[in-house]
Design an enzyme around this catalytic site. Structure first.
Site, PDB file in Angstrom:
ATOM      1  N   ILE A  89      32.838  19.105  32.200  1.00  0.00           N
ATOM      2  CA  ILE A  89      32.519  20.447  32.674  1.00  0.00           C
ATOM      3  C   ILE A  89      33.736  21.310  32.370  1.00  0.00           C
ATOM      4  O   ILE A  89      34.862  20.803  32.280  1.00  0.00           O
ATOM      5  CB  ILE A  89      32.154  20.488  34.171  1.00  0.00           C
ATOM      6  CG1 ILE A  89      33.245  19.868  35.050  1.00  0.00           C
ATOM      7  CG2 ILE A  89      30.827  19.801  34.423  1.00  0.00           C
ATOM      8  CD1 ILE A  89      32.935  19.940  36.536  1.00  0.00           C
ATOM      9  N   ASP A  90      33.518  22.591  32.176  1.00  0.00           N
ATOM     10  CA  ASP A  90      34.594  23.483  31.754  1.00  0.00           C
ATOM     11  C   ASP A  90      35.742  23.507  32.762  1.00  0.00           C
ATOM     12  O   ASP A  90      35.551  23.252  33.954  1.00  0.00           O
ATOM     13  CB  ASP A  90      34.064  24.909  31.575  1.00  0.00           C
ATOM     14  CG  ASP A  90      33.035  25.013  30.472  1.00  0.00           C
ATOM     15  OD1 ASP A  90      33.075  24.182  29.552  1.00  0.00           O
ATOM     16  OD2 ASP A  90      32.185  25.925  30.537  1.00  0.00           O
ATOM     17  N   LYS A  91      36.912  23.867  32.266  1.00  0.00           N
ATOM     18  CA  LYS A  91      38.095  23.979  33.120  1.00  0.00           C
ATOM     19  C   LYS A  91      37.809  24.852  34.334  1.00  0.00           C
ATOM     20  O   LYS A  91      38.159  24.504  35.468  1.00  0.00           O
ATOM     21  CB  LYS A  91      39.260  24.569  32.313  1.00  0.00           C
ATOM     22  CG  LYS A  91      40.500  24.863  33.146  1.00  0.00           C
ATOM     23  CD  LYS A  91      41.571  25.572  32.328  1.00  0.00           C
ATOM     24  CE  LYS A  91      42.765  25.941  33.195  1.00  0.00           C
ATOM     25  NZ  LYS A  91      43.798  26.698  32.437  1.00  0.00           N
TER      26      LYS A  91
END
EC number: 5.4.99.-
Length: 306
Positions: free
Chosen positions: A137-139
């Site tokens: 999942i994105d930062k």
């Protein structure tokens, strides 16, 4: 690790070799397979080819998967919100702002560093920089993700993602008022032509992508939604919601710069379900909404953000 030999079927003729191998070898990421092609570890009819090679019927493809390199990413004693752990898998509630795995120029402070500080028995399938990482999942997205501790678990979880049998639910705050209570966005996603760091809905070198959404609450200028992933493309929810005119709050990459006060997009992976690779029981996990999104919702309900 034994070599893999496959024969190309007529239905796969014309596909790029990197795309075809990612469909055939589900345990490996497309990026790693592309590198294997470039390094000459994937041969077609005994010869090395470029990643742009188009498959032909009856091509014989030999895939050599080198043994994973010894891990040399530094373990770190970082806090981890462990939702579940056994000898095969770990489920983590990742905080917003934490990168999932190291990359050149960013070798510390990631989830992988924290995982290595917590335990050393992680799957080595994705190499030294991404041990145990099955999906990301994105930062600037918070919430649940699953990590494989063994190669067997990694193969199983990767196959479930490919077969769309995992359950992944996200909560998001988006700009604008969605007119429909629920809907489905079925639009292919690929690299944006003008900015290769961004994704976009495009027919060019794209992948099938489907997001189902449901309105949870409407405000004067924003909407609180639940998004269920059918596929898992890079930035999928961010791109799809922007595509229908409702970009995520806190996401100037795909939406307006003037937005709600949050450090990153208002997106949280609230629910994750998968079949356990050893017990074969379906397991469902949930992570509470983080405080920053709770504060945004409180502010929207009391008209603080106008």
């Amino acid at each position: 690790m034994p070599d893999i030999v496959k024969i190309v079927e007529a239905s796969d003729e014309g596909k790029r070799i990197d795309s075809w191998t990612s469909e055939q070898i589900t345990s490996e990421s497309r990026n790693r397979l592309q590198q294997l092609i470039k390094d000459g570890n994937i041969l077609v009819n005994g010869s090395a080819v470029k990643t742009s090679y188009r498959m032909k019927e009856d091509d014989e493809v030999l895939v050599h998967l080198p043994e994973p390199e010894p891990l040399d990413v530094e373990p770190e004693d970082l806090p981890l919100d462990i939702v579940y752990e056994d000898s095969s898998v770990i489920v983590i509630n990742k905080p917003r702002g934490m990168v999932v795995h190291p990359a050149p120029g960013h070798l510390k402070g990631t989830l992988v560093n924290a995982l290595l500080g917590h335990c050393h028995d992680l799957s080595g399938i994705n190499g030294i920089m991404r041990p145990g990482i099955v999906h990301r999942i994105d930062k600037e997205t918070s919430g649940l993700l699953m990590v494989a501790k063994t190669d067997e678990a990694h193969h199983s979880l990767a196959a479930q993602l490919k077969d769309k049998t995992t359950q992944r639910l996200y909560l998001a705050i988006v700009h604008g008022i969605l007119p429909h209570d629920e809907g489905t966005i079925d639009a292919p996603i690929g690299r944006a032509d003008k900015d290769r760091k961004k994704m976009a809905v495009t027919e060019k070198n794209s992948k099938h992508a489907v997001t189902h959404f449901k309105v949870l609450e409407r405000f004067s200028r924003y909407t609180y939604v639940a998004c269920r992933l059918e596929t898992g493309r890079t930035h999928q929810i961010r791109v799809h919601m922007a595509y229908i005119g409702h970009p995520l709050a806190g996401d100037p990459k795909y939406g307006p710069r003037k937005t709600l006060p949050i450090q990153g997009q208002a997106l949280h992976a609230v629910e994750l379900g998968f079949t356990h690779p050893v017990t074969h029981q379906f397991m469902l996990f949930q992570a509470p909404l983080p405080r920053d999104m709770e504060q945004l919702l409180d502010g929207l309900r009391t008209n603080v953000f106008k």
